[in-house]
Each structure stands twice: as structure tokens, then as C-alpha cells.
Write a protein that holds these residues in place. Structure first.
Motif, PDB file in Angstrom:
ATOM      1  N   SER A  69       0.850  -1.186   0.000  1.00 28.18           N
ATOM      2  CA  SER A  69       0.000   0.000   0.000  1.00 28.18           C
ATOM      3  C   SER A  69       0.890   1.241   0.000  1.00 28.18           C
ATOM      4  O   SER A  69       2.061   1.183   0.388  1.00 28.18           O
ATOM      5  CB  SER A  69      -0.926  -0.003   1.222  1.00 28.18           C
ATOM      6  N   GLU A  70       0.298   2.361  -0.427  1.00 31.98           N
ATOM      7  CA  GLU A  70       1.073   3.604  -0.557  1.00 31.98           C
ATOM      8  C   GLU A  70       0.167   4.797  -0.314  1.00 31.98           C
ATOM      9  O   GLU A  70      -1.029   4.659  -0.013  1.00 31.98           O
ATOM     10  CB  GLU A  70       1.693   3.664  -1.961  1.00 31.98           C
ATOM     11  N   ASP A  71       0.738   5.986  -0.434  1.00 38.95           N
ATOM     12  CA  ASP A  71       0.022   7.256  -0.300  1.00 38.95           C
ATOM     13  C   ASP A  71      -0.467   7.500   1.128  1.00 38.95           C
ATOM     14  O   ASP A  71      -1.512   8.104   1.344  1.00 38.95           O
ATOM     15  CB  ASP A  71      -1.155   7.333  -1.278  1.00 38.95           C
ATOM     16  N   ALA A  72       0.285   7.035   2.104  1.00 37.92           N
ATOM     17  CA  ALA A  72      -0.056   7.265   3.507  1.00 37.92           C
ATOM     18  C   ALA A  72       0.666   8.510   4.015  1.00 37.92           C
ATOM     19  O   ALA A  72       1.890   8.576   3.971  1.00 37.92           O
ATOM     20  CB  ALA A  72       0.334   6.057   4.353  1.00 37.92           C
ATOM     21  N   THR A  73      -0.093   9.490   4.472  1.00 37.19           N
ATOM     22  CA  THR A  73       0.502  10.658   5.136  1.00 37.19           C
ATOM     23  C   THR A  73       0.227  10.530   6.631  1.00 37.19           C
ATOM     24  O   THR A  73       1.056  10.024   7.371  1.00 37.19           O
ATOM     25  CB  THR A  73      -0.047  11.969   4.556  1.00 37.19           C
ATOM     26  N   THR A  74      -0.941  10.974   7.096  1.00 38.36           N
ATOM     27  CA  THR A  74      -1.299  10.703   8.492  1.00 38.36           C
ATOM     28  C   THR A  74      -1.756   9.262   8.665  1.00 38.36           C
ATOM     29  O   THR A  74      -1.757   8.740   9.793  1.00 38.36           O
ATOM     30  CB  THR A  74      -2.405  11.658   8.977  1.00 38.36           C
ATOM     31  N   CYS A  75      -2.166   8.609   7.590  1.00 36.41           N
ATOM     32  CA  CYS A  75      -2.582   7.204   7.655  1.00 36.41           C
ATOM     33  C   CYS A  75      -1.416   6.312   8.086  1.00 36.41           C
ATOM     34  O   CYS A  75      -0.250   6.678   7.953  1.00 36.41           O
ATOM     35  CB  CYS A  75      -3.088   6.726   6.294  1.00 36.41           C
ATOM     36  N   HIS A  76      -1.761   5.135   8.579  1.00 34.77           N
ATOM     37  CA  HIS A  76      -0.764   4.131   8.964  1.00 34.77           C
ATOM     38  C   HIS A  76      -0.988   2.850   8.172  1.00 34.77           C
ATOM     39  O   HIS A  76      -2.139   2.463   7.916  1.00 34.77           O
ATOM     40  CB  HIS A  76      -0.865   3.789  10.456  1.00 34.77           C
ATOM     41  N   MET A  77       0.093   2.192   7.820  1.00 32.75           N
ATOM     42  CA  MET A  77       0.015   0.876   7.181  1.00 32.75           C
ATOM     43  C   MET A  77       0.357  -0.179   8.227  1.00 32.75           C
ATOM     44  O   MET A  77       1.357  -0.052   8.937  1.00 32.75           O
ATOM     45  CB  MET A  77       0.962   0.821   5.984  1.00 32.75           C
ATOM     46  N   VAL A  78      -0.499  -1.166   8.323  1.00 32.45           N
ATOM     47  CA  VAL A  78      -0.416  -2.189   9.362  1.00 32.45           C
ATOM     48  C   VAL A  78      -0.142  -3.538   8.714  1.00 32.45           C
ATOM     49  O   VAL A  78      -0.843  -3.936   7.778  1.00 32.45           O
ATOM     50  CB  VAL A  78      -1.735  -2.260  10.157  1.00 32.45           C
ATOM     51  N   VAL A 126       3.855   1.245  10.104  1.00 30.24           N
ATOM     52  CA  VAL A 126       4.623   2.267   9.378  1.00 30.24           C
ATOM     53  C   VAL A 126       3.649   3.354   8.935  1.00 30.24           C
ATOM     54  O   VAL A 126       2.573   3.057   8.404  1.00 30.24           O
ATOM     55  CB  VAL A 126       5.338   1.680   8.139  1.00 30.24           C
ATOM     56  N   GLY A 127       4.043   4.618   9.125  1.00 31.57           N
ATOM     57  CA  GLY A 127       3.220   5.702   8.604  1.00 31.57           C
ATOM     58  C   GLY A 127       3.110   6.871   9.560  1.00 31.57           C
ATOM     59  O   GLY A 127       3.582   6.825  10.698  1.00 31.57           O
ATOM     60  N   GLY A 128       2.451   7.908   9.078  1.00 29.76           N
ATOM     61  CA  GLY A 128       2.278   9.108   9.863  1.00 29.76           C
ATOM     62  C   GLY A 128       3.532   9.971   9.879  1.00 29.76           C
ATOM     63  O   GLY A 128       4.583   9.600   9.350  1.00 29.76           O
ATOM     64  N   PHE A 129       3.416  11.148  10.491  1.00 31.86           N
ATOM     65  CA  PHE A 129       4.536  12.083  10.628  1.00 31.86           C
ATOM     66  C   PHE A 129       4.136  13.115  11.671  1.00 31.86           C
ATOM     67  O   PHE A 129       3.056  13.003  12.285  1.00 31.86           O
ATOM     68  CB  PHE A 129       4.870  12.736   9.279  1.00 31.86           C
ATOM     69  N   ASN A 130       4.956  14.106  11.910  1.00 29.28           N
ATOM     70  CA  ASN A 130       4.658  15.126  12.918  1.00 29.28           C
ATOM     71  C   ASN A 130       3.742  16.206  12.340  1.00 29.28           C
ATOM     72  O   ASN A 130       4.147  17.348  12.133  1.00 29.28           O
ATOM     73  CB  ASN A 130       5.953  15.768  13.435  1.00 29.28           C
ATOM     74  N   ASP A 131       2.498  15.834  12.101  1.00 25.28           N
ATOM     75  CA  ASP A 131       1.543  16.815  11.566  1.00 25.28           C
ATOM     76  C   ASP A 131       1.027  17.711  12.693  1.00 25.28           C
ATOM     77  O   ASP A 131       0.977  17.315  13.858  1.00 25.28           O
ATOM     78  CB  ASP A 131       0.374  16.101  10.891  1.00 25.28           C
ATOM     79  N   GLU A 132       0.635  18.924  12.328  1.00 28.08           N
ATOM     80  CA  GLU A 132       0.249  19.928  13.322  1.00 28.08           C
ATOM     81  C   GLU A 132      -0.966  19.506  14.146  1.00 28.08           C
ATOM     82  O   GLU A 132      -1.075  19.830  15.321  1.00 28.08           O
ATOM     83  CB  GLU A 132      -0.048  21.262  12.626  1.00 28.08           C
ATOM     84  N   SER A 133      -1.894  18.790  13.531  1.00 28.13           N
ATOM     85  CA  SER A 133      -3.120  18.414  14.222  1.00 28.13           C
ATOM     86  C   SER A 133      -2.960  17.183  15.107  1.00 28.13           C
ATOM     87  O   SER A 133      -3.910  16.780  15.788  1.00 28.13           O
ATOM     88  CB  SER A 133      -4.231  18.151  13.206  1.00 28.13           C
ATOM     89  N   HIS A 173       6.784  19.680   7.573  1.00 31.67           N
ATOM     90  CA  HIS A 173       6.919  18.292   7.999  1.00 31.67           C
ATOM     91  C   HIS A 173       6.244  17.365   7.000  1.00 31.67           C
ATOM     92  O   HIS A 173       5.112  17.621   6.566  1.00 31.67           O
ATOM     93  CB  HIS A 173       6.296  18.100   9.386  1.00 31.67           C
ATOM     94  N   LYS A 174       6.934  16.280   6.642  1.00 28.08           N
ATOM     95  CA  LYS A 174       6.401  15.294   5.702  1.00 28.08           C
ATOM     96  C   LYS A 174       6.836  13.895   6.151  1.00 28.08           C
ATOM     97  O   LYS A 174       7.821  13.741   6.874  1.00 28.08           O
ATOM     98  CB  LYS A 174       6.928  15.549   4.291  1.00 28.08           C
ATOM     99  N   PRO A 175       6.109  12.857   5.679  1.00 30.16           N
ATOM    100  CA  PRO A 175       6.564  11.492   5.969  1.00 30.16           C
ATOM    101  C   PRO A 175       7.831  11.167   5.176  1.00 30.16           C
ATOM    102  O   PRO A 175       8.020  11.665   4.065  1.00 30.16           O
ATOM    103  CB  PRO A 175       5.396  10.616   5.501  1.00 30.16           C
ATOM    104  N   ILE A 176       8.673  10.324   5.744  1.00 30.07           N
ATOM    105  CA  ILE A 176       9.816   9.798   4.997  1.00 30.07           C
ATOM    106  C   ILE A 176       9.355   8.671   4.088  1.00 30.07           C
ATOM    107  O   ILE A 176       9.705   8.602   2.914  1.00 30.07           O
ATOM    108  CB  ILE A 176      10.908   9.302   5.965  1.00 30.07           C
ATOM    109  N   ILE A 177       8.530   7.786   4.637  1.00 34.42           N
ATOM    110  CA  ILE A 177       8.020   6.636   3.894  1.00 34.42           C
ATOM    111  C   ILE A 177       6.528   6.803   3.672  1.00 34.42           C
ATOM    112  O   ILE A 177       5.760   6.986   4.618  1.00 34.42           O
ATOM    113  CB  ILE A 177       8.303   5.324   4.655  1.00 34.42           C
ATOM    114  N   TYR A 178       6.120   6.728   2.410  1.00 29.97           N
ATOM    115  CA  TYR A 178       4.709   6.841   2.046  1.00 29.97           C
ATOM    116  C   TYR A 178       4.076   5.482   1.734  1.00 29.97           C
ATOM    117  O   TYR A 178       2.846   5.364   1.726  1.00 29.97           O
ATOM    118  CB  TYR A 178       4.553   7.727   0.807  1.00 29.97           C
ATOM    119  N   GLY A 179       4.903   4.473   1.448  1.00 31.63           N
ATOM    120  CA  GLY A 179       4.354   3.184   1.054  1.00 31.63           C
ATOM    121  C   GLY A 179       5.260   2.041   1.463  1.00 31.63           C
ATOM    122  O   GLY A 179       6.476   2.214   1.613  1.00 31.63           O
ATOM    123  N   ILE A 180       4.657   0.874   1.646  1.00 30.61           N
ATOM    124  CA  ILE A 180       5.432  -0.319   1.992  1.00 30.61           C
ATOM    125  C   ILE A 180       4.917  -1.516   1.198  1.00 30.61           C
ATOM    126  O   ILE A 180       3.776  -1.544   0.737  1.00 30.61           O
ATOM    127  CB  ILE A 180       5.354  -0.667   3.501  1.00 30.61           C
TER     128      ILE A 180
END
Length: 269
Positions: A69-78, A126-133, A173-180
Motif C-alpha cells: 500500500s502507498e500514499d499514507a501521510t497521516t494514515c498508517h500501514m499495518v 509504518v506511517g504518519g509524521f509530525n503533523d500539526e493536528s 513536515h512530511k513522511p519519509i516513507i509513504y508506502g510499503i
């Protein structure tokens, strides 16, 4: 609450910072994971999972050798895997129904592992980042809490989320990894990108924001192809105002992966 880290049962996790402080090896694993080269996955061997979807398979699958899966910003891949059978599930979680989704992941892997007495359930996030919200942070905690509430013993092996998956680019701030991706045969989890996200990519994408959902929880952190993808999906919705054109007689769309690696639509039985 049977969530384990290095064979030790974990108490309630109050923050991701606390999780990483108490388990420095998770930080080391996360740094090593995010430094891996991103692999462009061959569509012929792939089962791709979109947002709010999950899929499970085993090494006995003759057509799928990678799930991803890919295109995860605040989303998480499990990723949840049974080490005895190799049965593995991948999910793309956005926080919309975490508490009801996690039991489905566990059930899916267990149903493919019933005959096996050996092995354990291992979890990779894997996923998410330091988003403001703080959506990423909250989702990390909610997913971990949901797994803690399961009856089964689950071992957290990888946690590359939120602050451990964050990079500052031009002050943003952005994710380093968007997909796994996950190699079904071995269970290896790796950073990945995908040129093919089907079958029925626009249809599957449309279901995630129809009914008043936001197009993005983090527009400044989206990957470069995000805008074009949203345009294609919105156009698909406009072109199909009547669901009967997509699901005649209320029947689902079914697809089967052919030996060539292509997805073929098949008639409902």
C-alpha cells in the motif's frame, strides 16, 4: 492487554515518545527501516491495498508474491503476520474505524493459520509524521490500543510511525516513507512505490471521500501525484452518478488475478 515488545507485556501506551524512550531498539529499527531503498514493485506479482482496505494471503498463493500500500501521510500501514504459517495481512488505516478494523485483521490471519500449532503473531506499523493536528500521533496510539485489546498475544516488531517517520522539507513536515510492501514468502517488510494500484482504482478510491470526507488530512505533505489522482477520482464520481451503472442489480464487482498477472473481472456466481 497482550501486546508484547521483546517478549515483555506492554502497559498502556500514553504517547509515541514514551514508547520510543522505553524501547530504544524500536528507534534503531525505525531508522534502519526508513534508510532502506524504496522498491518499485512489479504489478504482475502484486496485490495492492487502498485506504480503508485490507488483504490477507499466504505463501501458498500462486499469483501474489507481494502485498502493499502507498500514499499514507497521516494514515498508517499495518502488517500482521503469523510466523508459523506465513499468513500475512496488510491494511491501510485512516482512523475512521480502528477499533472495529483491528479484530478483522487478526481474524483474517488466524483463519489462514488454524492448522498450525507453532509460531506467533507479529505486528509492523509504518506511517504518519509530525503533523500539526497530531492526527498521526493519535492514530498510532489508537492502533496500538486496539491490538492491546485483542485476546491473542501480539508481538510488536516494527514501529516506524509519527516522529520516527518525519522529515522537515523547506520548513514543512512530511513522511519519509509513504508506502510499503511485504514479501509474502518471507514476511520481509520494505519501503515501496507502486505504478499500478488497481484493479478498479478510481472506484475503490472514490469510496474513501464520498459522503463529506476531506480530500486530504495533510495537503502540504501529499506526494506529487496526489492532485492528479484526486482529479481522476472526482471525474469518475461525476461520470457515474448512478451506482446501478457500476453495480447492476446490486451485484459486486469481482476480480481474479490471471496467470499473466493481470486482474480480470469475473461475473458474480
Amino acid at each position: 492487554m497482550p501486546l508484547f515488545i521483546q517478549n515483555r507485556e506492554v502497559d498502556r501506551i500514553r504517547s509515541t515518545a514514551e514508547l520510543y524512550d522505553r524501547n530504544p531498539h524500536l528507534q534503531e529499527y525505525a531508522r534502519a527501516f526508513r534508510s532502506k531503498k524504496c522498491v518499485d514493485v512489479d504489478p504482475k506479482c502484486l496485490l495492492y491495498v487502498q485506504q480503508r482496505e485490507f488483504a490477507a494471503t499466504t505463501p501458498a498463493d500462486n499469483y501474489v508474491s507481494v502485498i502493499g500500500s502507498e500514499d499514507a501521510t497521516t494514515c498508517h500501514m499495518v502488517v500482521l503476520r503469523h510466523t508459523g504459517t506465513g499468513a500475512v495481512c496488510i491494511a491501510h488505516c485512516d482512523g475512521s474505524s480502528t477499533s472495529s478494523e483491528v479484530p478483522q485483521f487478526v481474524k483474517a490471519v488466524k483463519s489462514l493459520s488454524d492448522a498450525c500449532k507453532e509460531g506467533r503473531l507479529e505486528l509492523h506499523l509504518v506511517g504518519g509524521f509530525n503533523d500539526e493536528s497530531k492526527m498521526s500521533h493519535n492514530l498510532s496510539l489508537n492502533i496500538l490500543a486496539a491490538f492491546q485489546n485483542q485476546e491473542e498475544d501480539i508481538h510488536l516488531e516494527t514501529c516506524c510511525t509519527t516522529e520516527m517517520n518525519d522529515v522537515l522539507v523547506d520548513g514543512i513536515h512530511k513522511p519519509i516513507i509513504y508506502g510499503i510492501g511485504v514479501k509474502v514468502e518471507t514476511g520481509e517488510v520494505f519501503p515501496a512505490s507502486f505504478t499500478f494500484k488497481g484493479p478498479a482504482e478510481n472506484l475503490r478510491s472514490a469510496r474513501t471521500f464520498t459522503g463529506g470526507e476531506y480530500l486530504s488530512t495533510s495537503p502540504m505533505a501529499e506526494p506529487p501525484h496526489f492532485v492528479q489522482h484526486m482529479k481522476s477520482t472526482i471525474q469518475f464520481v461525476l461520470d457515474h452518478p448512478n451506482p446501478d451503472s457500476l453495480f447492476p442489480g446490486g451485484q459486486p464487482q469481482l476480480y481474479r488475478k490471471a496467470e499473466t498477472g493481470d486482474w480480470k473481472r469475473v461475473a458474480p456466481s
